[in-house]
Design an enzyme around this catalytic site. Structure first.
Site, short mmCIF file in Angstrom:
data_model
loop_
_atom_site.label_atom_id
_atom_site.label_comp_id
_atom_site.label_asym_id
_atom_site.label_seq_id
_atom_site.Cartn_x
_atom_site.Cartn_y
_atom_site.Cartn_z
N ASP A 20 4.16 -1.62 -14.40
CA ASP A 20 3.60 -0.53 -13.61
C ASP A 20 3.94 -0.81 -12.14
O ASP A 20 3.28 -1.63 -11.50
CB ASP A 20 2.08 -0.43 -13.78
N ASP A 92 -3.55 4.08 -10.13
CA ASP A 92 -3.09 2.88 -9.44
C ASP A 92 -4.02 1.70 -9.66
O ASP A 92 -4.40 1.01 -8.71
CB ASP A 92 -2.93 3.15 -7.94
N HIS A 135 -11.97 0.94 -3.19
CA HIS A 135 -11.52 2.24 -3.72
C HIS A 135 -12.35 2.69 -4.92
O HIS A 135 -12.32 3.87 -5.28
CB HIS A 135 -10.06 2.18 -4.16
N HIS A 174 -5.75 0.55 3.72
CA HIS A 174 -5.98 1.73 2.88
C HIS A 174 -7.39 2.26 3.12
O HIS A 174 -8.30 1.50 3.44
CB HIS A 174 -5.84 1.38 1.40
N TYR A 305 -0.85 -8.26 0.56
CA TYR A 305 0.18 -8.44 -0.48
C TYR A 305 1.37 -9.27 -0.01
O TYR A 305 2.23 -9.60 -0.82
CB TYR A 305 0.60 -7.07 -1.01
N1 LIG Z 1 3.48 0.86 -3.42
C1 LIG Z 1 2.57 0.75 -4.52
C2 LIG Z 1 1.54 1.88 -4.46
C3 LIG Z 1 0.13 1.29 -4.53
N2 LIG Z 1 -0.87 2.32 -4.38
C4 LIG Z 1 -2.21 1.78 -4.55
C5 LIG Z 1 -2.58 0.85 -3.41
C6 LIG Z 1 -3.93 0.20 -3.66
C7 LIG Z 1 -4.38 -0.60 -2.46
C8 LIG Z 1 -5.59 -1.47 -2.80
C9 LIG Z 1 -6.21 -2.13 -1.56
O1 LIG Z 1 -5.28 -2.93 -0.87
O2 LIG Z 1 -6.69 -1.16 -0.63
C10 LIG Z 1 -7.38 -3.00 -1.99
F1 LIG Z 1 -7.98 -3.51 -0.91
F2 LIG Z 1 -8.25 -2.30 -2.68
F3 LIG Z 1 -6.93 -4.00 -2.74
ZN LIG Z 2 -5.42 -2.12 1.02
#
Ligand SMILES: NCCCNCCCCCC(O)(O)C(F)(F)F
Ligand SMILES: [Zn+2]
Length: 659
Positions: A20, A92, A135, A174, A305
């Protein structure tokens, strides 16, 4: 009191079991590299280790629905196919046989942290957890999140510890929509989030993540969204939003507890954020929140990340929680146009809810922003083609500088008959002062500087500043017979020798003829730029004025000026209260690696204890709640800021009307 650290390797024991692309960045190593960095740097040993625990059903139900919890409860027994099936209903996010266990530990870690802080076992702390939380919603997982750790912690702090007002600061890149939905009609929880938005082009692509979503009903004004409509935001952008939006409102809100959704994907190098703020910015963001709520701050890991910047950012945060000196932020640049546009929009919609923002400007006229979008699109097309050719360039940044604690935290220069407060090291000049210095002091205007103990005092001051420069001493306070003479002496003689820039903060009535930075005669505009008189009504009892002056002027300017020494002068009869005084000392520590020199008049000895307490790093007591803001003087401070922003870009809060 200490700093709690909550971590358990059990929370690394789940991962993505299928392909994924949206979820592959959320790996167990995020947690292990963060903890290992804290161990390697010796920071973990300096923390109070607090074990996590599983959140109970009742605690999870503070935020989530029964049907959602029942559903998640089934995941440990699911086959791989069932897990995929179960995951499809959410966005996600992924499930794993052990993620329910880890999600209970993550939520329980946040609760353990709240207990440790609210019961006074520790002053503050950090929970390194996985899965993240901000989230997840009442009945849905989202964005790698299963239970909303921080939202549960906020409700728990209110219910179990009687917290009346909880501030949640979400510096993850985010938008924590789960937190927003949870508290949008609740005036007892103020949620602040900045997030990459790009005019709704960025995940989770929600209309309600924009700046005009301020909360609902009685919660209106208690939700603050700061959208970043471009990538590449830097330290100056982040600090501007803290100084011109979050901190003034946070001080007016006067929380009992501060919870941080500490996501580090807002740091340079992160593939999600694509921002350019350096890891040491989190040392300052943490510091700026530590004088709220009497220092009760709980940071809970969310995203992040890039394993290198994540580990560095976590260390910067914990090191500040431990009270170590702050790193000097190299050349903080002024906020970019896009950030100023967001700043102006947020302040204009929030001003009706917060008296501290009452004089904020209107939103920018739309043509400015639509023009920008057209420009941005054109830029983007060009950039994308370039990008395809070049491929994602690797971001590099310098390793954060060491933040060494000086052997002596705080020193004092006192008349022989004055008592030295606990914890301070009394400075006695070890050797006779250099003749050159003596002659300079002698020809100081005031006669008392010339006599024996005057020379002794000044030579001790010199020693104190010298030892701050070499980081043998962190900060200090001097009780002197004539504080104005001492100030001039430090600025004219001692300061300029030892450091290139001295930020002089003079509290109380005083017309000081400071030479400009380059020592030239006071040319009018130089005086205008480097001499900034701020008048507060009713002496210094004016809390609103104080907050506006500190956050709207002093801090942004200080970050831009980047002094090597801070000289805080308390003029006799200034009338500034102990609370404000301690807050000011606490906040000024952000500059010059904490090298602050406080000058007070001998007859002001009564405020020596609060001064010593603040210098030693004890959290300042909260400013009293702003119940009835004084009839304000029609934005004199705003007008001053307008005038000064020509010289000091960090004072800007609106897009330049020029273009
Ligand atoms: N390019 C990949 C697309 C990812 N789309 C979802 C991003 C989720 C972010 C999670 C976060 O970092 O906000 C948390 F703090 F919750 F972990
Ligand atoms: Zn984040």
């Amino acid at each position: 009191m200490g700093t709690a650290l909550i971590y358990d390797e059990e929370m690394t024991k789940y991962k993505l079991l299928w392909v994924d692309p949206a979820c592959k960045i959320e790996v167990p190593e995020r947690l292990s590299v963060s903890y290992e960095a804290l161990v390697r740097t010796g920071l973990s040993d300096r923390c109070v280790s607090v074990p996590p625990r599983e959140a109970s059903d009742a605690e999870i139900l503070l935020v989530h629905s029964e049907e959602y919890l029942e559903g998640v409860k089934k995941t440990p027994h699911m086959t791989l196919e069932d897990l995929k099936e179960f995951t499809l209903q959410y966005g996600d996010v992924y499930f794993h046989p052990n993620i329910y266990h880890c999600a209970k530990l993550a939520a329980g870690s946040a609760l353990q942290l709240v207990d440790s802080v609210m019961t006074g076992k520790v002053r503050n702390g950090m929970a390194l957890v996985r899965p993240p939380g901000h989230h997840s919603m009442r009945s849905a997982a989202s964005g790698f999140c299963v239970f909303n750790n921080v939202a549960i912690a906020a409700r728990y702090a209110k219910q179990k510890h009687g917290a009346k007002r909880v501030l949640i600061v979400d510096w993850d890149i985010h938008h924590g929509q789960g937190v927003q939905y949870c508290f949008e009609d609740d005036p007892s929880v103020l949620y602040f989030s900045w997030h990459r938005y790009e005019h709704q082009e960025f995940w989770p692509n929600l209309r309600e993540s924009d700046y005009d979503c301020v909360g609902k009903g009685s919660g209106a004004g208690y939700n603050i969204n700061v959208p970043w409509n471009e990538v590449g935001m830097e330290n100056g952008d982040y600090l501007s939003v803290f100084c011109h939006v979050l901190l003034p409102v946070a001080y007016e809100f006067c929380p009992d507890l501060v919870l941080v959704c500490a996501g580090f994907d807002s740091a340079i190098g992160d593939p999600e954020g694509e921002m350019c703020a350096t890891p040491d910015i989190f040392a300052h963001l943490t510091h700026l929140l530590m004088n709220l709520a009497g220092g009760k701050l709980c940071a809970v890991l969310e995203g992040g990340y890039n394993l290198t910047s994540l580990a560095q950012s976590v260390c910067q945060t914990v090191q500040t929680l431990l009270g170590d000196p702050l790193p000097q932020l190299a050349n903080v640049r002024s906020p970019c146009e896009s950030a100023l546009e967001s700043l102006q929009c947020v302040r204009s919609v929030q001003r009706r809810y917060w008296s501290i923002l009452k004089h904020a400007a209107d939103s920018p006229t739309t043509d400015v922003s639509t023009k920008r979008i057209k420009l941005a699109k054109a830029e983007e097309e060009k950039a994308e083609t370039a990008e395809e050719e070049r491929g994602q360039e690797e971001k590099v940044w310098p390793e954060p500088a060491e933040r060494l604690r000086p052997p002596v935290c705080s020193a004092s220069v006192l008349p022989d008959d004055a008592a030295c407060p606990d914890g301070l090291k009394r400075l006695v000049s070890s050797k006779d002062p250099e003749p050159l210095l003596v002659s300079r002091i002698k020809n100081r205007s005031t006669e008392d500087a010339g006599d024996a103990d005057g020379v002794a005092t000044f030579s001790r001051l010199y020693t104190l500043i010298e030892k701050m420069r070499t980081n043998e001493i962190g900060n200090g306070v001097a009780l002197v017979p004539d504080v104005a003479a001492a100030m001039e002496c430090v600025v004219q003689d001692l300061g300029s020798d030892l450091v290139s820039r001295v930020l002089v903060v003079c509290v109380g009535k005083e017309e000081l003829n400071c030479a400009t930075a380059d020592g030239s005669e006071d040319k009018q505009e130089q005086k205008g730029k480097y001499y900034i008189p701020v008048c507060l009504k009713k002496g210094c009892a004016d809390t609103v004025g104080f907050i506006q002056a500190v956050f709207g002027l002093l801090l942004p300017l200080g970050y831009e000026y980047d002094p090597g020494l801070v000289l805080l002068v308390r003029m006799p009869g200034s009338g500034v209260g102990d609370c404000m005084w301690q807050q000011l000392i606490g906040l000024l520590k952000g500059f010059a690696k904490g090298h602050t020199l406080v000058l007070m008049q001998t007859n002001d000895g009564a405020c020596m204890d609060p001064t010593a307490s603040a210098l030693l790093g004890h959290p300042a007591p909260p400013l009293q709640e702003l119940l009835t803001p004084l009839p304000d003087d029609g934005g004199a401070l705003e007008r001053m800021r307008e005038r000064l922003q020509a010289h000091w870009k960090m004072l800007q809060t609106t897009v330049s009307s020029g273009n």
